[in-house]
Write a protein that holds these residues in place. Structure first.
Motif, PDB file in Angstrom:
ATOM      1  N   GLU A  15       0.729  -1.303   0.171  1.00 47.35           N
ATOM      2  CA  GLU A  15       0.135   0.055   0.123  1.00 47.35           C
ATOM      3  C   GLU A  15       0.918   1.232  -0.086  1.00 47.35           C
ATOM      4  N   LEU A  16       1.816   1.174   0.782  1.00 47.25           N
ATOM      5  CA  LEU A  16       2.835   2.295   0.969  1.00 47.25           C
ATOM      6  C   LEU A  16       3.479   2.743  -0.536  1.00 47.25           C
ATOM      7  N   VAL A  17       3.847   1.599  -0.768  1.00 49.65           N
ATOM      8  CA  VAL A  17       4.726   1.690  -2.470  1.00 49.65           C
ATOM      9  C   VAL A  17       3.601   2.371  -3.358  1.00 49.65           C
ATOM     10  N   ALA A  18       2.538   1.542  -3.395  1.00 47.57           N
ATOM     11  CA  ALA A  18       1.516   2.164  -4.439  1.00 47.57           C
ATOM     12  C   ALA A  18       1.113   3.420  -4.261  1.00 47.57           C
ATOM     13  N   GLU A 179      10.849 -11.423 -15.595  1.00 46.30           N
ATOM     14  CA  GLU A 179      11.265 -10.662 -16.664  1.00 46.30           C
ATOM     15  C   GLU A 179      12.688  -9.711 -16.293  1.00 46.30           C
ATOM     16  N   ALA A 180      12.442  -9.294 -15.006  1.00 44.94           N
ATOM     17  CA  ALA A 180      13.609  -8.338 -14.687  1.00 44.94           C
ATOM     18  C   ALA A 180      14.723  -9.112 -14.095  1.00 44.94           C
ATOM     19  N   GLY A 181      14.483 -10.129 -13.528  1.00 48.05           N
ATOM     20  CA  GLY A 181      15.436 -10.825 -12.862  1.00 48.05           C
ATOM     21  C   GLY A 181      15.821 -10.321 -11.495  1.00 48.05           C
ATOM     22  N   LEU A 189       8.755  -3.687  -7.910  1.00 47.35           N
ATOM     23  CA  LEU A 189       8.260  -5.049  -8.504  1.00 47.35           C
ATOM     24  C   LEU A 189       8.116  -5.887  -7.338  1.00 47.35           C
ATOM     25  N   GLN A 190       8.890  -5.953  -6.192  1.00 43.58           N
ATOM     26  CA  GLN A 190       8.654  -6.460  -5.017  1.00 43.58           C
ATOM     27  C   GLN A 190       7.478  -6.263  -4.348  1.00 43.58           C
TER      28      GLN A 190
END
Length: 608
Positions: A15-18, A179-181, A189-190
């Motif tokens: 939620e915080l990252v979004a 895709e990113a590795g 992405l995490q």
């Protein structure tokens, strides 16, 4: 990942990252790195980080875990829309949504409320047990549903729309990570994967959610160069997430129940137990948990674990063996219990053998037994082939072997200890590479005792050649003495003085070259799609696989490279975004293939 911060629930981090603006998202990884250099001070239930002389960042964890975005407060001028709150959540260990104590490493977990392990070495042993239990329950339910008069079998249960949606979101988030590795899967992405994991847990997809969280913890460990990180564990986690997410919309009945998994490991009453200590091993995970686990056995050879695993780092893993076990009234430490015994009444036991520590459990210390005495002696009389079958088919993965030490061999990952076991040469490796733990030092010293015949306990590593991680051994120079390889430090003065010989195992020209495919699978996990996208890199390996009779492996390798290299252009000749879904499907097919081939080759390599 900072061990000084309290665990943060996955939904809070997501939620915080979004909530960050696109500009701040680009700066998130740099913000996490800067935050890691700031000291954290704990004051009761609050951890305070000083950003500068006048600004503090606070994390409130009344129950030891941050469960709400409002529990992370920042005093900067941009708060609450600042970067600091999301950076702190992303730097902290990930809390488990259902259990207060989680652990990895295949070592049995916290005595009361530990989560199924998904970490190194276990091949998901406990998770398989939980999934099998759910599958049995699902099979029973499906088989017993009938219509009253006609006794007509009910239609098999299928995933509902909510679960299908959660599986699709989880697959997309995991495909983006692949895709990113590990090199490119930063905090944004995490967080997307954590959000998908939280949605999956709410939809009842507990197995996939747990695997997704383990992927994020492994990604953080990889990017922080944590000694606990293993590329194989990250690949296994991604494989499980993608496999479950792919199958859930199509599964029915027992298969669906197994794919869903369970939120908690149920504990059943098991009456009175008389247990004998076998060995203890340290637990140190990439997800920020540490402690010790002591393995015991009853008179019939059934294994039980008593553990003390909680948030912490290497210091806790080293010191946990000298803490009293949290079970009944006993004052034994884990180190003492591994050589002594335990009498338990009112015992509760999970399907994987973890002993519960409820209020009704009573336990007192008792006499132990040597490895060559009954009842422990019978563990080493089980044929190796039978032990291997059990480990490869969802049972515990401990091997009780009698070996002859042969020396050392040099491998890409470091030296391993060679030991003769019946008609094969077994490669014994370190169960953990953290320098605070003595695994690797003990392996190096044991090589000086070549020729010694010892009983050992090791954890199977499925591989084309016989391989296992050494956990405990008889002392090579002191009869009747055991060595817990991860806790006890051997002394050079106590060992034979002969120098260790370096044995270089001759390459097996008959060995199937499956590593040509498995290497690409792991390269994709580490570097992402782009490392496989260069033209002409697959043809020679694919031809070699075809010549070896591994046509399927060759076709999978060619498709994996083709999916990585595929890029379309628009009418103006500009490159369009790649298709992460196709690449994920190709990678998953190759990963599942190599997993099954490794199991088959492992079964064939051992005696029996």
């Amino acid at each position: 990942m900072s061990q000084d911060l309290p665990p943060v629930a996955p939904a809070v981090t997501a939620e915080l990252v979004a909530a960050l603006s696109p500009r701040l998202r680009k700066r998130l990884d740099a913000g996490i790195a800067k935050l890691a250099d700031r000291p954290a001070v704990r004051d009761g239930d609050t951890v305070r980080i000083s950003l500068d002389d006048d600004t503090d960042l606070e994390l409130h964890a009344p129950d030891g875990t941050v469960t709400s975005p409002d529990a992370i407060r920042c005093g900067c001028l941009l708060a609450p829309d600042c970067l600091h709150r999301a950076a702190a959540a992303s730097a902290a260990p990930i809390a488990d949504d259902t259990n207060s104590e989680a652990a990895e490493g295949g070592s049995g977990q916290s005595s009361a409320t530990a989560q199924t392990p998904t970490g190194p070495g276990t091949a998901g042993t406990a998770q398989k047990a939980a999934g099998q239990e759910a599958a049995d329950a699902g099979q029973k339910a499906a088989g017993q549903e009938t219509s009253g008069a006609g006794q007509k079998m009910a239609e098999p249960e299928t995933a509902d729309a909510r679960q299908c949606g959660a599986a699709h979101a989880l697959h997309s988030a995991a495909a983006a990570v692949l895709e990113a590795g590990a090199d490119g899967a930063g905090a944004v992405l995490q967080a997307e994967l954590l959000r998908a994991a939280h949605t999956a847990r709410l939809a009842g997809l507990h197995r996939a959610a747990a695997s997704a969280v383990s992927v994020v913890t492994a990604l953080r460990a990889a990017r922080a160069a944590d000694p606990a990180y293993r590329l194989a564990d990250l690949a296994a986690g991604l494989r499980d997430v993608l496999s479950v997410a792919h199958r859930v919309p199509h599964a029915t009945g027992a298969e669906l129940a197994a794919l869903r998994g369970t939120a908690r490991q149920p504990y059943r009453p098991d009456g009175s137990l008389r247990l004998y200590g076998l060995f203890s091993e340290p637990v140190l995970t990439a997800s920020g948990y540490a402690g010790a686990v002591t393995w015991t056995a009853d008179a019939q050879g059934r294994l039980y674990q008593v553990s003390d695993v909680a948030p912490g780092g290497a210091g806790r893993a080293v010191g946990a063996a000298d803490r009293a076990v949290r079970l009944g009234d006993t004052a034994l430490t884990h180190r003492q219990l591994s050589r002594a015994g335990l009498a338990v009444s009112g015992a509760t036991v999970s399907p994987t053998g973890r002993l519960g520590a409820g209020a009704g459990v009573r336990a007192v210390g008792a006499s132990g037994a040597g490895w060559r005495e009954e009842p422990l002696d019978r563990l080493w009389t089980v044929p190796v082939a039978e032990q291997l079958t059990r480990a490869l088919n969802g049972g515990h993965d401990l091997l009780f072997l009698e070996v002859t030490l042969l020396g050392t061999a040099t491998e890409a990952a470091g030296d391993c200890l060679l030991a003769g076991c019946e008609d094969v040469v077994l490669r014994l490796t370190a169960a953990h590479d953290h320098p605070a733990l003595p695994h690797r030092d003990n392996l190096r010293l044991l090589a000086a005792a070549r020729g010694a015949r010892l009983r050992i306990v090791a954890r199977l590593t499925p591989a084309p050649l016989p391989r296992a991680r050494l956990l405990a051994t008889e002392h090579p120079a002191r009869s009747g003495t055991r060595v817990d390889v991860g806790l006890d430090r051997l002394q050079r003065a106590d060992l034979p003085t002969a120098p260790a010989s370096l044995v270089r195992a001759a390459p097996n020209t008959e060995e199937a070259p499956v590593h040509l495919l498995s290497r690409r699978v792991q390269q994709a996990v580490s570097g992402g799609r782009r490392v496989l996208s260069f033209p002409g890199t697959a043809s020679a390996d694919a031809r070699r696989l075809h010549r070896a009779g591994l046509a399927t492996a060759g076709a999978l390798l060619e498709e994996l490279h083709a999916a990585a290299a595929e890029r379309s252009r628009d009418v103006f000749g500009r490159l369009l975004p790649s298709d992460p879904e196709r690449f994920a499907r190709s990678w998953l097919a190759a990963a599942r293939y190599t997993e099954e081939v490794d199991r088959a080759l492992c079964a064939a390599a051992w005696p029996g």
